[in-house]
Write a protein that holds these residues in place. Structure first.
Motif, short mmCIF file in Angstrom:
data_model
loop_
_atom_site.label_atom_id
_atom_site.label_comp_id
_atom_site.label_asym_id
_atom_site.label_seq_id
_atom_site.Cartn_x
_atom_site.Cartn_y
_atom_site.Cartn_z
N ASP A 194 2.59 2.55 30.45
CA ASP A 194 3.44 2.23 29.30
C ASP A 194 2.69 2.44 27.98
OD1 ASP A 194 5.48 1.60 31.02
OD2 ASP A 194 5.09 -0.57 30.99
N GLN A 196 0.25 4.60 27.46
CA GLN A 196 0.15 6.04 27.22
C GLN A 196 1.49 6.61 26.75
OE1 GLN A 196 -2.61 7.83 27.26
NE2 GLN A 196 -3.85 6.06 27.91
N LEU A 197 2.61 6.10 27.38
CA LEU A 197 3.92 6.55 26.95
C LEU A 197 4.20 6.15 25.50
CD1 LEU A 197 6.65 7.84 27.63
CD2 LEU A 197 7.38 5.58 28.48
N GLU A 198 3.84 4.90 25.14
CA GLU A 198 4.06 4.45 23.78
C GLU A 198 3.22 5.24 22.78
OE1 GLU A 198 6.09 2.32 20.99
OE2 GLU A 198 6.39 2.40 23.17
N SER A 200 2.22 8.37 23.16
CA SER A 200 2.82 9.70 22.99
C SER A 200 4.10 9.62 22.14
CB SER A 200 3.13 10.30 24.36
OG SER A 200 4.05 9.49 25.06
N ASN A 201 4.88 8.52 22.32
CA ASN A 201 6.09 8.37 21.50
C ASN A 201 5.74 8.17 20.03
OD1 ASN A 201 7.80 8.61 23.69
ND2 ASN A 201 7.77 6.38 24.13
N VAL A 202 4.71 7.39 19.75
CA VAL A 202 4.29 7.16 18.36
C VAL A 202 3.83 8.48 17.73
CG1 VAL A 202 2.59 6.04 16.90
CG2 VAL A 202 3.77 4.74 18.68
N ARG A 204 4.71 11.46 18.63
CA ARG A 204 5.87 12.32 18.43
C ARG A 204 6.66 11.89 17.19
NH1 ARG A 204 8.05 11.38 22.83
NH2 ARG A 204 6.98 13.01 24.02
N ARG A 205 6.87 10.56 17.03
CA ARG A 205 7.61 10.07 15.85
C ARG A 205 6.85 10.41 14.54
NH1 ARG A 205 8.54 5.47 19.11
NH2 ARG A 205 6.89 4.35 17.98
N GLN A 208 7.37 14.06 13.93
CA GLN A 208 8.72 14.33 13.41
C GLN A 208 8.87 13.87 11.95
OE1 GLN A 208 11.38 12.45 16.11
NE2 GLN A 208 11.13 14.01 17.75
#
Length: 243
Positions: A194, A196-198, A200-202, A204-205, A208
């Protein structure tokens, strides 16, 4: 008790014969006698019938087929006459004294015999009850010992079941500890995944947002004041048209 039974059996006592039969049957039933090599002899309870107090009945029955009813008495009279005539049997004063003694003894036996028989029977019954009581007490003691032994064996079997249950409980505890550790490992791995996923999401955000800001800034920088004024007028016109 056995000697009394034998003495009374020799005297032709019915109760004593019954006592001997009971003793013999008790010994045979208890399994303490070798009936194969020494088979049990069945003795009659009632003594054989006699006549005149001394002559067996079967002797008279043997004469009946040959001589008739009076034959046995004639044979006794003939034999007595022969013994007396040849002086094999001498009739003297002792003979008459013997007859008197026999009559006196017969009278004593007839008068005192039932009382003595009842007394001896009572003693034999008491001795028999005492022996049966000893035997029964021993049987009860052995039965109690057998019951205690069976209870001890049952307790030993129960201990085996208890040990098996404890082993099973320990196995369940080990299984629970193993599953708890698997759960802990799963939670820890999930947390890291979780994270690592968070991350990668941060990332990516942020990318963007940076891209959007960069495009907006470039667009704003490319628009001139005249174009901005024209676009504003066009918007106002459109709003009026819509109104």
């Amino acid at each position: 008790m056995l000697s009394r039974c034998v003495m009374r059996g020799l005297q032709g006592n019915k109760s004593t014969a019954m006592c001997l039969v009971r003793l013999n049957s008790d010994v045979a039933a208890s399994g303490q006698r070798d009936l194969v090599n020494f088979p049990q002899r069945v003795r009659p309870i009632d003594p054989a019938p006699v006549r005149m107090g001394i002559f067996p009945e079967e002797w008279f029955q043997a004469f009946y087929n040959k001589t008739g009813v009076s034959g046995p008495y004639m044979a006794l009279f003939s034999i007595g006459t022969f013994l007396t005539s040849k002086e094999y049997f001498v009739v003297e004063h002792d003979f008459f004294v013997g007859i008197g003694i026999a009559v006196v003894l017969a009278g004593i036996i007839k008068s005192t015999g039932p009382g003595v028989d009842a007394m001896l029977e009572k003693e034999i019954t008491a001795d028999e009850e005492a022996l049966k009581s000893i035997r029964q007490n021993e049987i009860d003691f052995l039965a109690m010992s057998i019951a205690d032994e069976k209870e001890s064996q049952a307790d030993a079997i129960v201990w085996e079941d208890i040990i098996a249950a404890k082993k099973e409980a320990v196995g369940l505890q080990l299984e629970a500890a193993y599953r708890q550790r698997l759960q802990d490992a799963y939670v820890q791995v999930k947390k890291r995944l979780d994270y690592q996923l968070e991350v990668s999401n941060v990332v990516r955000r942020m990318e963007q947002k940076h891209m959007v800001d960069w495009i907006i800034n470039n667009v704003k920088s490319s628009i001139t004041p005249a174009q901005e004024q024209a676009a504003l007028k066009k918007c106002v016109a459109d709003l009026k048209a819509l109104a």
